[in-house]
Each structure stands twice: as C-alpha cells, then as structure tokens.
Design an enzyme around this catalytic site. Structure first.
Site, short mmCIF file in Angstrom:
data_model
loop_
_atom_site.label_atom_id
_atom_site.label_comp_id
_atom_site.label_asym_id
_atom_site.label_seq_id
_atom_site.Cartn_x
_atom_site.Cartn_y
_atom_site.Cartn_z
N HIS A 43 37.33 43.23 41.97
CA HIS A 43 37.24 44.57 42.36
C HIS A 43 39.00 44.69 43.04
CE1 HIS A 43 33.61 46.48 40.92
NE2 HIS A 43 33.72 45.24 41.76
N ASP A 142 36.45 51.63 46.16
CA ASP A 142 36.39 51.00 45.53
C ASP A 142 34.96 52.14 45.68
OD1 ASP A 142 35.79 48.96 43.51
OD2 ASP A 142 33.71 49.85 43.85
N ASN A 382 39.00 43.19 34.00
CA ASN A 382 40.02 42.64 34.35
C ASN A 382 40.67 41.45 33.55
OD1 ASN A 382 41.14 44.32 37.12
ND2 ASN A 382 38.90 42.86 37.64
N ASP A 402 29.44 44.81 33.43
CA ASP A 402 29.76 45.49 32.23
C ASP A 402 30.28 44.28 31.06
OD1 ASP A 402 31.87 44.22 33.64
OD2 ASP A 402 33.30 45.54 34.23
N1 UDP Z 1 41.60 35.11 38.38
C1 UDP Z 1 42.29 34.17 38.85
N2 UDP Z 1 42.20 32.88 38.67
C2 UDP Z 1 40.88 32.02 38.08
C3 UDP Z 1 39.66 33.69 37.26
C4 UDP Z 1 40.42 34.67 36.97
O1 UDP Z 1 43.63 34.75 39.56
O2 UDP Z 1 41.30 31.36 37.72
C5 UDP Z 1 41.73 36.78 38.37
C6 UDP Z 1 41.48 37.01 36.76
O3 UDP Z 1 42.82 37.14 36.69
C7 UDP Z 1 40.99 38.76 37.11
C8 UDP Z 1 40.01 38.30 38.42
O4 UDP Z 1 39.89 37.08 38.78
O5 UDP Z 1 42.34 39.91 38.04
C9 UDP Z 1 38.66 38.48 37.58
O6 UDP Z 1 37.77 39.78 37.31
P1 UDP Z 1 37.17 40.14 36.77
O7 UDP Z 1 36.87 41.83 36.03
O8 UDP Z 1 38.16 39.74 34.77
O9 UDP Z 1 35.97 39.02 36.40
P2 UDP Z 1 34.90 39.53 37.42
O10 UDP Z 1 35.40 38.32 38.46
O11 UDP Z 1 34.52 40.34 38.53
O12 UDP Z 1 33.31 38.79 37.23
#
Ligand code: UDP
Length: 486
Positions: A43, A142, A382, A402
C-alpha cells in the site's frame, strides 16, 4: 512521461495566491495534497508513486503516517512528513502464529483507531497555519483508512480514496453483500469450486471474503464494507490499473460508485522509482542477473504471505529439480512461526551454479530486467502489475486476500500464466516450472504477456493518448477544483 510531467509542472500553482511563496517555483503558492498510506509495503509503494506523480505536476505533498512501518523522510526530501504519536506499536500485532490474514486485518483496524485522535489534532494544527486552508486541496487516503477519511471530512477537507488492488477486486468488495445474501458466503467447504455466476471467472474459493472461520468472515466483511464506504463518501476514487487491462471491471466500478474513478496505473512505470521500500533491497542480484541468459525464474511472495516449513522444503526441491536458473526472495519471516528461513540440506550444493537467494530484491527493476523470463508470485496486485509490465509469464501461488482473484485473472482472463493450486509437492512444482518456462504452452503465455506489456506501455504514452495519462490529467483537474469547506 517527462514531457507531460514538465508541461504540467505548474498545474498546481495557484496563480491567484501570489502573496507568499514557499516553493521553488518562483514564489507562487502551490496547492497541497495530503496523503495517508496504509502502513504495509503493498500500500505504501503505490501511495508514494501517486504522490510522486502529483508532485511532478506541481503539488506540494504532506505525508501523514503511523509509526508502524514508518517511511524514511530522508528518502523524500521534497515532502513534508507528519508522524503521528504512538499507540501503534502496542496496537499492532506481529503474531506470526496467527494466520497472516487475521493479523493483517486486525492491524488495519488498529491503525485506524490508534491514529484517529492524533490525526484529528495534527490535521487541525496544520489547517490553522496561515494560508493553509487555501493551500490544502484534499486528503488522499488509502481506502482502508475510513476512520481517518471521516476525520478529514469533519474538518472540511475533501477526500479521495486510493485502493491499491485491481478494479476486479473492488468489484468484489462492492458485490460482497450480494454474495452473502445469495449464500456464496460464508463459504461452505463443499462449495469452494462453485462458480460465482455474477462475477466470472471467480469460484467461491477465489473470493476475497473466503474465510476459514466465522471470525475471519466477520473481519473480512467489515474490512470490505469500510473500504466501500471510504470510496462512496469521497469525492473520487483512484485505482492502480489501466483501461486495457480491466475495461469491463472499471466500467462496473464507475457505474456502481457514481463517482469520478481515476485509473492511473501502472503507477510504478509513471512515477520515479519507488524509494519507499521498508526492507533494504539487495541490489547485488541485478549484477547477477546481468550475467544470466534470459531464462531466469524470479520467485517472490511479497511482504506478508507466509508458509509452513514443509511447503518451503517442497518448493525448494521443486525449484532445484526443475533445473531452471532462479532468483529467489526469501524474507526472513516467510516461514510461519520460525525466526528465520532455513533451506533444506543439500539445496545450496545442487543449485549454487544457477541460483541466487536474497532477503529482499529491488523487484520493479528485477522484473524489468531482460534476464528474467518468468515470475513465480503470490499474486499481490503490485507484483501482478509489475509482472504485467515486465511482459513475463507468471506462476501464481495465492495465499489470501485478493491474491486468489488475481491468479484467476492471470490464468483465465489474460492467459499469461498458471495457478499452482492444492498441496505444494515438489513434483508439481517442478512440472509447473517446466510448463511455464520451457513448454510451447508457456511460449504462448509469454507472447500474450508481451502483448499486455505493450498495452501497459501504451496506457502511459503521450503519443498514444494513453488512457492512464488522460486519467491523471482528469485527476489533477479534479484536485485543483477542490477546496476546503469553511
Ligand atoms: N517487493 C520488493 N522486493 C521484494 C519483494 C517485493 O520491493 O523482494 C515489493 C514489490 O515490488 C511490490 C510490493 O513489495 O511493490 C509487494 O506488494 P504486493 O501487492 O505484490 O504484495 P503484498 O506485499 O501486499 O502482499
């Protein structure tokens, strides 16, 4: 992008308010946008990317934030930061024994509650500063921060809600009462594979409000209805998606909300590279990728998903046996209930020549790197969008929220990947990696993924009158039209 950003760089400068300058733009007064991200990586990134693009259009930015997962102001010297006094650390649980979904939802409610009083106080103080009531245009919060949206509105500050998931997912938020009325939810074990006729291609098991028990069901329904209320009570709604990816889903959301809906994605391609990572990113993997052929499988499950130690071992041997070069992100808290991640004995010896393991990667850059040929993801939005923009086929192993719905879209709507369902077994993992990376079927997925990448680029291209750029123009004009009620 730079063209438009430069052309519009002064859009937010109110030429009527020339009395006092506090900007680097020739002494004119800038309109100010307040932002309040939900303090989770998935987020924080899109909110900072959105702030970055509004800043490039001339707005001043003030970031309100909780102490929990607080941003580092030194990485964003052009913004003002308002840290909110505590309550957060005590309120937020880091209980790794609790399923991630329940812990996360409770934390989201805790952020709302524990920031309410301090946000009210600090916002009032900010608005009392000379000229502030003219400068401030709105709060972008948000969509999971309804309590704070309410606080802003009570002080006369117009709000916009940013939802950091897909339009398809928000359509499910809107449909949640109907899904409960029709008996899809709470889900019965025997009904998990029932198609949800009203929301193809979802099955019951793909719904966000699918729950293991009554507590989870009630928490999730509350979470979704609060996000819908945050959108409905705002002046506009912002989604990190683009028209060619979710044309019908966006149309449904627009029609249902009856509000301006701004599809401004993919944000990470529009706004300068995010420096909003909570964990330090290991950039050595980019050099490692430079030396690889274009066939590396990138494996990452985002910032929150966690798994059992047994699943990790099956995954590791599946990856090892598939024989594919890989870059694997192993967060230190990836394994439920364990203080650190331990790979099975012998894994390193078998894979040393063709694999790299890091704790956290610069993911946007990794997925844009030519050596990456496939992405095994948990399917966070993301990550999904970053995979779409990388033009790579995806292997989706969703965990909660999601992620199941996103995996469904990858497999059945865009047909750019596979979902890996059921028990995680090394033979299934090996087979799925081979299908994705080395089969004809995988080749066709790659072609479609490349086409989607092209459509994503078009959405943000000036020459092609990109749909997201037009939406951003509308968003900028919308924000400029807002003013505080007295
Ligand atoms: N991300 C990152 N490095 C990593 C793994 C993930 O910078 O090694 C970032 C990725 O680029 C994304 C975010 O963390 O922007 C994860 O968001 P996402 O919505 O995919 O998953 P969540 O963490 O919310 O489950």
């Amino acid at each position: 992008m730079p063209n438009r950003a430069t052309q519009n760089a002064t859009a937010a400068i109110d030429s009527m308010g020339q009395e006092e300058g506090n900007t680097a733009t020739g002494g004119l007064r800038r309109r100010r946008v307040l932002v309040f991200p939900l303090p989770y990586q998935g987020h924080i990134n899109p909110m900072f990317q959105l702030a970055g693009l509004l800043h490039a259009r001339g707005f001043a930015i003030t970031v309100f934030h909780a102490h929990f997962n607080a941003p580092d102001p030194s990485r964003h010297p052009a913004y003002d930061f308002v840290p909110l006094p505590d309550g957060m650390s005590a309120a937020c649980t880091d209980d790794t024994a609790e399923p991630a979904v329940i812990a996360t939802i409770k934390n989201i409610f805790a952020v709302n509650t524990s920031c309410e009083a301090s946000f009210r106080e600090r916002l009032a103080a900010l608005l009392e500063a000379p000229g502030a009531r003219d400068d401030v245009a709105c709060l972008i919060a948000d969509a999971h921060l309804l309590t704070l949206v309410d606080v802003a509105r009570q002080q006369g500050v117009p709000t916009l809600a940013l939802r950091t998931g897909s339009a398809a997912c928000f359509r499910c938020f809107l449909a949640n009462p109907m899904l409960c009325d029709k008996g899809y939810l709470p889900a019965q074990e025997s009904q998990l594979d029932t198609p949800v006729r009203e929301l193809p291609p979802y099955r019951v098991r793909d719904l966000m409000a699918i729950s293991r028990n009554r507590e989870e069901h009630d928490l999730t329904c509350k979470l979704l209805s609060r996000a819908v209320e945050a959108a409905r009570t705002s002046t506009g709604f912002i989604l990190n998606t683009f028209d060619a990816l979710e044309t019908d889903e966006l149309a449904t959301v627009r029609q249902d909300l009856g509000l301006p809906v701004f599809d401004v994605g993919p944000l990470h391609k529009i706004s300068p590279a995010a420096s909003s990572s909570i964990l330090p990113q290991d950039r050595a993997c980019l050099e490692w990728l430079d030396a690889q052929a274009p066939s590396v499988l990138y494996v990452s499950f985002g910032s929150l998903a966690n798994m059992s130690g047994a699943d990790l071992a099956e995954m590791a041997w599946g990856i090892a046996n598939a024989g594919q070069p890989f870059l694997w992100v192993l967060r230190s808290d990836l394994v439920r209930g364990a203080a650190r991640v331990t790979l099975p004995d012998g894994f390193d010896a078998v894979t040393r020549e063709r694999g790299m393991v890091v704790e956290w990667a610069p993911q946007e850059e990794v997925l844009a790197h030519g050596a990456v040929g496939g992405f095994w993801t948990h399917g966070g939005w993301n990550s999904t969008l970053e995979g779409v923009c990388g033009g790579v086929p995806m292997l989706c192993r969703p965990y909660f929220g999601d992620q199941m719905g996103n995996a469904r879209y990858v497999e059945l709507v865009w047909r750019t990947g596979l979902a890996l369902e059921g028990e995680l077994e090394r033979s299934k993992v090996e087979e799925a990696i081979r299908r994705l990376m080395r089969s004809e079927e995988g080749g066709r997925m790659r072609e479609r993924a490349q086409e989607l990448k092209r459509r994503a680029a078009e959405a943000i291209t000036d020459d092609a009158a990109g749909s997201s750029l037009l939406s951003i123009d509308k968003l900028v004009n919308h924000i400029l039209s807002l003013s505080l009620s007295k």
